[in-house]
Design an enzyme around this catalytic site. Structure first.
Site, PDB file in Angstrom:
ATOM      1  N   GLY A   1      73.732  53.829   8.793  1.00  0.00           N
ATOM      2  CA  GLY A   1      73.037  52.671   8.209  1.00  0.00           C
ATOM      3  C   GLY A   1      71.628  52.984   7.726  1.00  0.00           C
ATOM      4  O   GLY A   1      70.828  52.077   7.509  1.00  0.00           O
ATOM      5  N   VAL A   2      71.308  54.294   7.591  1.00  0.00           N
ATOM      6  CA  VAL A   2      69.982  54.638   7.057  1.00  0.00           C
ATOM      7  C   VAL A   2      69.877  54.082   5.629  1.00  0.00           C
ATOM      8  O   VAL A   2      68.871  53.519   5.225  1.00  0.00           O
ATOM      9  CB  VAL A   2      69.769  56.171   7.061  1.00  0.00           C
ATOM     10  CG1 VAL A   2      68.410  56.532   6.481  1.00  0.00           C
ATOM     11  CG2 VAL A   2      69.910  56.723   8.465  1.00  0.00           C
TER      12      VAL A   2
ATOM     13  N   LYS B   1      65.531  64.339  -0.906  1.00  0.00           N
ATOM     14  CA  LYS B   1      65.287  65.646  -1.520  1.00  0.00           C
ATOM     15  C   LYS B   1      66.234  66.666  -0.901  1.00  0.00           C
ATOM     16  O   LYS B   1      66.229  66.875   0.314  1.00  0.00           O
ATOM     17  CB  LYS B   1      63.818  66.038  -1.314  1.00  0.00           C
ATOM     18  CG  LYS B   1      63.403  67.253  -2.107  1.00  0.00           C
ATOM     19  CD  LYS B   1      61.888  67.348  -2.205  1.00  0.00           C
ATOM     20  CE  LYS B   1      61.454  68.631  -2.879  1.00  0.00           C
ATOM     21  NZ  LYS B   1      60.017  68.722  -3.089  1.00  0.00           N
TER      22      LYS B   1
ATOM     23  N   ASP C   1      50.101  73.234  -5.613  1.00  0.00           N
ATOM     24  CA  ASP C   1      50.952  73.162  -6.816  1.00  0.00           C
ATOM     25  C   ASP C   1      50.654  71.847  -7.522  1.00  0.00           C
ATOM     26  O   ASP C   1      51.544  71.171  -8.034  1.00  0.00           O
ATOM     27  CB  ASP C   1      52.433  73.244  -6.428  1.00  0.00           C
ATOM     28  CG  ASP C   1      53.335  73.449  -7.635  1.00  0.00           C
ATOM     29  OD1 ASP C   1      52.825  73.905  -8.687  1.00  0.00           O
ATOM     30  OD2 ASP C   1      54.547  73.156  -7.547  1.00  0.00           O
TER      31      ASP C   1
HETATM   32  N1  ATP Z   1      59.496  60.074  -3.321  1.00  0.00           N
HETATM   33  C1  ATP Z   1      59.779  60.119  -4.637  1.00  0.00           C
HETATM   34  N2  ATP Z   1      59.806  58.978  -5.342  1.00  0.00           N
HETATM   35  C2  ATP Z   1      60.107  58.993  -6.658  1.00  0.00           C
HETATM   36  N3  ATP Z   1      60.402  60.102  -7.348  1.00  0.00           N
HETATM   37  C3  ATP Z   1      60.397  61.275  -6.696  1.00  0.00           C
HETATM   38  C4  ATP Z   1      60.076  61.346  -5.304  1.00  0.00           C
HETATM   39  N4  ATP Z   1      60.133  62.640  -4.923  1.00  0.00           N
HETATM   40  C5  ATP Z   1      60.470  63.344  -6.019  1.00  0.00           C
HETATM   41  N5  ATP Z   1      60.635  62.535  -7.084  1.00  0.00           N
HETATM   42  C6  ATP Z   1      61.031  62.927  -8.444  1.00  0.00           C
HETATM   43  O1  ATP Z   1      61.792  64.108  -8.357  1.00  0.00           O
HETATM   44  C7  ATP Z   1      61.174  65.151  -9.096  1.00  0.00           C
HETATM   45  C8  ATP Z   1      61.340  66.467  -8.358  1.00  0.00           C
HETATM   46  O2  ATP Z   1      60.735  66.366  -7.100  1.00  0.00           O
HETATM   47  P1  ATP Z   1      59.834  67.527  -6.490  1.00  0.00           P
HETATM   48  O3  ATP Z   1      58.724  67.854  -7.439  1.00  0.00           O
HETATM   49  O4  ATP Z   1      59.449  67.150  -5.114  1.00  0.00           O
HETATM   50  O5  ATP Z   1      60.930  68.687  -6.475  1.00  0.00           O
HETATM   51  P2  ATP Z   1      60.760  70.216  -6.830  1.00  0.00           P
HETATM   52  O6  ATP Z   1      62.086  70.839  -6.670  1.00  0.00           O
HETATM   53  O7  ATP Z   1      59.638  70.768  -6.055  1.00  0.00           O
HETATM   54  O8  ATP Z   1      60.396  70.125  -8.361  1.00  0.00           O
HETATM   55  P3  ATP Z   1      59.481  71.099  -9.179  1.00  0.00           P
HETATM   56  O9  ATP Z   1      59.323  72.341  -8.384  1.00  0.00           O
HETATM   57  O10 ATP Z   1      60.245  71.280 -10.442  1.00  0.00           O
HETATM   58  O11 ATP Z   1      58.194  70.342  -9.368  1.00  0.00           O
HETATM   59  C9  ATP Z   1      59.735  64.734  -9.252  1.00  0.00           C
HETATM   60  O12 ATP Z   1      59.145  65.249 -10.420  1.00  0.00           O
HETATM   61  C10 ATP Z   1      59.815  63.229  -9.301  1.00  0.00           C
HETATM   62  O13 ATP Z   1      60.076  62.809 -10.617  1.00  0.00           O
END
Ligand code: ATP
Length: 520
Positions: A255-256, A286, A399
């Site tokens: 139910g998360v 993620k 980053d």
């Molecule tokens: N909590 C969140 N809420 C809304 N959108 C999110 C969230 N976390 C990530 N995203 C979306 O997902 C995309 C990728 O997330 P993130 O940058 O954390 O992943 P990454 O694999 O490190 O990407 P990159 O290395 O290409 O920047 C972000 O650019 C954003 O658009």
């Protein structure tokens, strides 16, 4: 933006009628059959026609059309384009009004009457959707291509006095340079060479150019095939594997959340999914890529971070690292996603955005709609995030750029903190300098007023006193080198990373079980 949201007087509703149309009055059958009524309709129509013609003449004689063209001097390119567009629209409206006048007397009369005020319908200046544009241009393209081809035929016919456009006459052979060049142009136009050249009407291409085009086209086809292969491979790598699906399924059972709505984005190191609970609470899940190749660039972040003495172990705890950093940032009240759950390479956090729609990255915001003051305000929020990350959370993002900052309802949020490093990291100032340069370069690109220099921002964040006279990188390298021992001693005695210390203690006390277990 306001312009675009005004209603379009020409826009039809879903039933194909104009919202502004006046409903026709209900007329009794007896009345319809009445001679008098027929006569009065006739008269009314005549009157409408006269009024329309009068209005039409007025509109044609109105000052505006000529003025628009006459007054273009001193206009910027954009203003001139709008003025010309306005003229074009007006002509189109008039043409439409004339064309439909015989069918819809009353409506047209009204349109012609209102034309002076209504001609420029705001949504004409809104960009069309890609689909609309494509469709339109496809039709136009076909038509133009046909005309171009006809012209080519006609011209060749004329010149060669033959019904075939490429047939040679008398002693003219294919070795004749003119004919060969035309033949090349024709082959190129008719797809013998697979490159977009536009319409090569009555053009000629020398054999040398033609051969280069051919060989370019062949290489291009191969390159595109390679790219397609790569894309397919990438898609396979980002797709959610069986284990991940199982974990997601468990969370649904617990139910998360109750649904996985879709993919928000696939980044270099992860895929981010949108999960929802009763359609009202939204999460970002993620999913870290687990292959070593995805992490090969990460070693520079972790090799000197005392939290990660064993770089091999990093792969397993990467999600944990982002989780811990988010915890620390949330605790200090920084604008970032709130961490919710963690399991192996899966991290659940709150979704930044409105009504389940993920907020855009600063990179994707349309800054044309922002005033200088608003841009400055967004910059100040980012500056504050950098200062607070450093001073309160004792972290450097490492980053930070327009790709990892989201904008939701005027507020900036920072994301993607798995590589964020503790201040004890000997290279933290080096990464901070890089973040500062990224951020300033982006805000300068979108023309934010009164930006500080990189040195000024660096000093503001760190409270150090670097000089504007010398190169910041050189100063940072020197400073880090000189203070390396100090950092290490201080960290040993009093680790800046108190969360991590607590984490290690907890873990030891629990015979190696992660304290993040509470979130699993
Ligand atoms: N909590 C969140 N809420 C809304 N959108 C999110 C969230 N976390 C990530 N995203 C979306 O997902 C995309 C990728 O997330 P993130 O940058 O954390 O992943 P990454 O694999 O490190 O990407 P990159 O290395 O290409 O920047 C972000 O650019 C954003 O658009």
């Amino acid at each position: 933006m306001g312009e675009c949201s005004r209603p379009n007087a020409w826009k039809k509703n879903a039933w194909g009628t104009n919202d502004n149309e006046v409903e026709e009055p209900v007329v009794r059958f007896v009345d319809i059959m009445s001679e008098d009524l027929a006569q009065s309709i006739d008269e009314e129509e005549k009157k409408q026609e006269e009024t329309f013609l009068k209005d039409f003449e007025n509109v044609m004689n109105s000052e505006s059309i000529d003025e628009i063209l006459l007054n273009t001097s001193g206009m910027t390119d954009e203003e001139m384009a709008i003025a010309l567009q306005r003229h074009f629209d007006r002509e189109a409206d008039l043409a439409r009004a004339v064309a439909s006048s015989s069918n819809t007397g009353e409506q047209t009369t009204k349109n012609a009457r209102n034309m002076k005020n209504v001609v420029v319908t705001p949504d004409r200046y809104c960009p069309k959707t890609a689909q609309e544009t494509d469709e339109d241009s496809d039709e136009d393209d076909d038509e133009l291509r046909q005309i171009a081809t006809d012209m080519l035929y006609a011209k060749l016919d004329e010149e060669s006095a033959s019904s075939s456009r490429l047939r040679t006459t008398g002693s003219v052979t294919k070795h004749n340079p003119t004919i060969a060049a035309r033949r090349n142009a024709d082959k190129t136009l008719n797809d013998a060479v697979n490159v977009s050249t536009g319409d090569l009407v009555s053009d000629a291409i020398s054999s040398r150019v033609y051969n280069s085009l051919r060989s370019f086209a062949k290489t291009e086809v191969k390159r595109q095939m390679r790219m397609k292969d790569k894309e397919e491979k990438a898609t396979m790598e980002t797709s959610v594997d069986a284990n991940t699906r199982l974990s997601l399924f468990k969370w649904i059972n617990q139910g998360v959340f109750d649904t996985i709505e879709g993919v928000i984005a696939t980044g270099k190191e992860s895929a981010v999914l949108h999960a929802a609970q009763s359609s009202s609470t939204h999460f970002a899940v993620k999913v870290y890529k687990t292959t070593l190749s995805e992490f090969k660039n990460r070693s520079e972040y972790v090799k000197d971070d005392f939290r990660f003495k064993n770089p091999r172990g990093v792969l397993r705890i990467w999600a944990e690292r982002e989780f811990m950093n988010l915890m620390r940032m949330t605790k200090w009240g920084l604008p970032c996603p709130t961490p919710v759950k963690l399991k192996r390479h899966l991290l659940v956090m709150s979704l930044i955005g409105e009504d389940g729609v993920a907020a855009p990255r600063l990179k994707n915001v349309d800054w044309g709609f922002f005033t200088d003051v608003e841009r400055r305000n967004i910059y100040e929020q980012v500056e504050s995030i950098m200062c607070r990350l450093y001073k309160e959370c004792q972290l450097v993002h490492a980053d930070l750029s327009e790709f990892n900052l989201l904008l939701s309802e005027g507020k900036v949020y920072v994301i993607d903190v798995s590589q964020a490093m503790d201040l004890s990291h000997p290279r933290n100032l080096h990464f901070l300098t890089r973040d500062i340069e990224n951020v300033l370069s982006f805000f300068s690109k979108i023309e934010t007023p009164s930006l500080p220099t990189p040195v000024a921002l660096f000093n503001l964040i760190t409270q150090l006193e670097m000089s504007e006279e010398d190169d910041l990188h050189v100063q940072v390298e020197q400073f880090s080198e000189e203070n390396r021992g100090v950092h290490l001693r201080r960290d040993k005695a009093r680790p800046a990373d108190f969360e991590w210390e607590k984490y290690e203690l907890d873990k030891k006390a629990n015979r190696g079980i992660s304290p993040a277990r509470d979130f699993n």
